[in-house]
Motif scaffolding. Sequence first.
Motif, PDB file in Angstrom:
ATOM      1  N   UNK A 253       0.826  -1.218   0.000  1.00  0.00           N
ATOM      2  CA  UNK A 253       0.000   0.000   0.000  1.00  0.00           C
ATOM      3  C   UNK A 253       0.854   1.259   0.000  1.00  0.00           C
ATOM      4  N   UNK A 254       2.032   1.207   0.618  1.00  0.00           N
ATOM      5  CA  UNK A 254       2.941   2.358   0.592  1.00  0.00           C
ATOM      6  C   UNK A 254       3.513   2.551  -0.805  1.00  0.00           C
ATOM      7  N   UNK A 255       3.870   1.473  -1.459  1.00  0.00           N
ATOM      8  CA  UNK A 255       4.343   1.568  -2.839  1.00  0.00           C
ATOM      9  C   UNK A 255       3.261   2.147  -3.737  1.00  0.00           C
ATOM     10  N   UNK A 256       2.031   1.695  -3.536  1.00  0.00           N
ATOM     11  CA  UNK A 256       0.909   2.160  -4.348  1.00  0.00           C
ATOM     12  C   UNK A 256       0.662   3.656  -4.149  1.00  0.00           C
ATOM     13  N   UNK A 257       0.815   4.124  -2.920  1.00  0.00           N
ATOM     14  CA  UNK A 257       0.547   5.538  -2.644  1.00  0.00           C
ATOM     15  C   UNK A 257       1.635   6.454  -3.211  1.00  0.00           C
ATOM     16  N   UNK A 258       2.895   6.122  -2.954  1.00  0.00           N
ATOM     17  CA  UNK A 258       3.970   7.065  -3.278  1.00  0.00           C
ATOM     18  C   UNK A 258       4.552   6.863  -4.674  1.00  0.00           C
ATOM     19  N   UNK A 259       4.472   5.677  -5.212  1.00  0.00           N
ATOM     20  CA  UNK A 259       4.802   5.374  -6.587  1.00  0.00           C
ATOM     21  C   UNK A 259       6.209   5.862  -6.962  1.00  0.00           C
ATOM     22  N   UNK A 260       6.329   6.598  -8.078  1.00  0.00           N
ATOM     23  CA  UNK A 260       7.651   6.994  -8.576  1.00  0.00           C
ATOM     24  C   UNK A 260       8.432   7.848  -7.586  1.00  0.00           C
ATOM     25  N   UNK A 261       7.741   8.561  -6.718  1.00  0.00           N
ATOM     26  CA  UNK A 261       8.458   9.357  -5.712  1.00  0.00           C
ATOM     27  C   UNK A 261       9.231   8.453  -4.755  1.00  0.00           C
ATOM     28  N   UNK A 262       8.699   7.265  -4.528  1.00  0.00           N
ATOM     29  CA  UNK A 262       9.405   6.317  -3.672  1.00  0.00           C
ATOM     30  C   UNK A 262      10.623   5.743  -4.401  1.00  0.00           C
ATOM     31  N   UNK A 263      10.514   5.557  -5.694  1.00  0.00           N
ATOM     32  CA  UNK A 263      11.677   5.133  -6.471  1.00  0.00           C
ATOM     33  C   UNK A 263      12.793   6.167  -6.383  1.00  0.00           C
ATOM     34  N   UNK A 264      12.431   7.438  -6.460  1.00  0.00           N
ATOM     35  CA  UNK A 264      13.441   8.489  -6.328  1.00  0.00           C
ATOM     36  C   UNK A 264      14.146   8.384  -4.981  1.00  0.00           C
ATOM     37  N   UNK A 265      13.370   8.125  -3.941  1.00  0.00           N
ATOM     38  CA  UNK A 265      13.949   7.999  -2.609  1.00  0.00           C
ATOM     39  C   UNK A 265      14.879   6.780  -2.535  1.00  0.00           C
ATOM     40  N   UNK A 266      14.448   5.670  -3.094  1.00  0.00           N
ATOM     41  CA  UNK A 266      15.278   4.461  -3.089  1.00  0.00           C
ATOM     42  C   UNK A 266      16.622   4.733  -3.756  1.00  0.00           C
ATOM     43  N   UNK A 267      16.590   5.454  -4.853  1.00  0.00           N
ATOM     44  CA  UNK A 267      17.821   5.765  -5.576  1.00  0.00           C
ATOM     45  C   UNK A 267      18.717   6.718  -4.786  1.00  0.00           C
ATOM     46  N   UNK A 268      18.131   7.505  -3.898  1.00  0.00           N
ATOM     47  CA  UNK A 268      18.939   8.424  -3.075  1.00  0.00           C
ATOM     48  C   UNK A 268      19.623   7.708  -1.908  1.00  0.00           C
ATOM     49  N   UNK A 269      19.227   6.462  -1.644  1.00  0.00           N
ATOM     50  CA  UNK A 269      19.767   5.756  -0.478  1.00  0.00           C
ATOM     51  C   UNK A 269      20.297   4.374  -0.872  1.00  0.00           C
ATOM     52  N   UNK A 270      21.325   4.344  -1.734  1.00  0.00           N
ATOM     53  CA  UNK A 270      21.845   3.037  -2.173  1.00  0.00           C
ATOM     54  C   UNK A 270      22.503   2.244  -1.053  1.00  0.00           C
ATOM     55  N   UNK A 271      22.959   2.914   0.005  1.00  0.00           N
ATOM     56  CA  UNK A 271      23.565   2.188   1.119  1.00  0.00           C
ATOM     57  C   UNK A 271      22.545   1.262   1.769  1.00  0.00           C
ATOM     58  N   UNK A 272      21.280   1.691   1.807  1.00  0.00           N
ATOM     59  CA  UNK A 272      20.223   0.881   2.415  1.00  0.00           C
ATOM     60  C   UNK A 272      19.635  -0.105   1.418  1.00  0.00           C
ATOM     61  N   UNK A 273      19.353   0.373   0.215  1.00  0.00           N
ATOM     62  CA  UNK A 273      18.579  -0.441  -0.730  1.00  0.00           C
ATOM     63  C   UNK A 273      19.438  -1.178  -1.753  1.00  0.00           C
ATOM     64  N   UNK A 274      20.708  -0.821  -1.872  1.00  0.00           N
ATOM     65  CA  UNK A 274      21.561  -1.461  -2.850  1.00  0.00           C
ATOM     66  C   UNK A 274      21.240  -1.006  -4.263  1.00  0.00           C
ATOM     67  N   UNK A 275      21.765  -1.712  -5.252  1.00  0.00           N
ATOM     68  CA  UNK A 275      21.493  -1.343  -6.639  1.00  0.00           C
ATOM     69  C   UNK A 275      20.001  -1.439  -6.946  1.00  0.00           C
ATOM     70  N   UNK A 276      19.486  -0.458  -7.654  1.00  0.00           N
ATOM     71  CA  UNK A 276      18.060  -0.463  -8.007  1.00  0.00           C
ATOM     72  C   UNK A 276      17.893   0.102  -9.411  1.00  0.00           C
ATOM     73  N   UNK A 277      17.062  -0.572 -10.192  1.00  0.00           N
ATOM     74  CA  UNK A 277      16.772  -0.113 -11.550  1.00  0.00           C
ATOM     75  C   UNK A 277      15.368   0.460 -11.591  1.00  0.00           C
ATOM     76  N   UNK A 278      15.267   1.728 -12.010  1.00  0.00           N
ATOM     77  CA  UNK A 278      13.970   2.385 -12.078  1.00  0.00           C
ATOM     78  C   UNK A 278      12.998   1.579 -12.943  1.00  0.00           C
ATOM     79  N   UNK A 279      11.757   1.480 -12.464  1.00  0.00           N
ATOM     80  CA  UNK A 279      10.739   0.722 -13.182  1.00  0.00           C
ATOM     81  C   UNK A 279      10.621  -0.724 -12.733  1.00  0.00           C
ATOM     82  N   UNK A 280      11.378  -1.114 -11.696  1.00  0.00           N
ATOM     83  CA  UNK A 280      11.365  -2.502 -11.242  1.00  0.00           C
ATOM     84  C   UNK A 280      10.126  -2.853 -10.430  1.00  0.00           C
ATOM     85  N   UNK A 281       9.410  -1.836  -9.934  1.00  0.00           N
ATOM     86  CA  UNK A 281       8.269  -2.074  -9.049  1.00  0.00           C
ATOM     87  C   UNK A 281       6.957  -1.903  -9.809  1.00  0.00           C
TER      88      UNK A 281
END
Length: 345
Positions: free
Chosen positions: A28-56
């Motif tokens: 439900x959090x992914x559904x609400x925040x959508x691409x803005x959450x992807x931006x956040x994931x990309x800003x925190x690679x130490x926590x989330x590791x490598x991430x490719x936009x559009x994976x969710x």
Amino acid sequence: MTERENHLRCIEFRRPKWIPVVVYFLPAALHRHRERLEDLILRHPVIFGPYRRGSIDFDSFGPAYAEGFYVDNWGCTWQNIQPGMEGQPVGHPLADYSLLDSYRPPDPLTQAERGPRPDWEQVAAQVEKARQEGKLVWGHGDRFFERLHFLRGFSALMIDFVECPPELNRLIEMVLQYNLTLVHKWLTLRPDIMSFGDDLGTQNAAMVSPETFRRHLKPAYARMFRPCREAGVHVRLHSDGCILELVDDLIDAGVTVLNPQVRANTLEGLRRTCKGRVCIHLDLDRQLFPFATPKQIREHVEEAVEVLASPEGGLALYAEIGPDVPLENIEAVCSALEWARERFS
């Protein structure tokens, strides 16, 4: 140092280089925040590791998180009123014990709770890939106490614990054998840690007394966890609610990593019962995240580290993000966890 080696050092109190941290987003959090959450994931690679936009896929929930009713592989009927959040069982196939003789549980090697299990050769390949990449290898057990009351109904099971009908032992043994078969299969793949989940607490106390736990539940947990410990595999138990009065018995049954909620148990309660005795994979305050300021979130994480961390290890941090957490607070959680991760580095 690899992620795997550091995490094992943390679990085993062998002076890890950093505090392991995890952020998990409910669908439900992914559904609400959508691409803005992807931006956040990309800003925190130490926590989330490598991430490719559009994976969710922000709109794919699966049966457990979709609105409406569904029946799991055990025959329990679930109802969900909020898409992206887990529902709850409302239909119990063994509410009447007269049905026990004809009841058949699912095959643990081919059927998980909510669908088919992945092919075990595929799982083995994923395990080996994780091992080669220096990641901690996880095995996954299934529910036990929760499955008992999903099948029977919560109130009925509580009455069973008092009246002790002969069918109760048959029910316990049936669910236990399902789990044992799954555990032994996972152990052939040599995981580092086996993860189990069973909510045992309410907001203020355990759902059952320690005496009831020792009589009806602890022996089964010990039988599930003992093969893991004999194989040198750690046992992680997630359990929501206040479980302080069960900690001694859980450790005695074989738990080496405990994932408790901070609000229900309090930092002081966890310091008193757990610190230095079992690795605390602390479930940070989900009830705080939606309403706090970013400063309060940072203070919450700092306090948890101050009370429960030590250079020897024994503390990891876990943050679960629901749909009611604003984006700036998710950012604050990630920033605070990055600080915590480097606290002993």
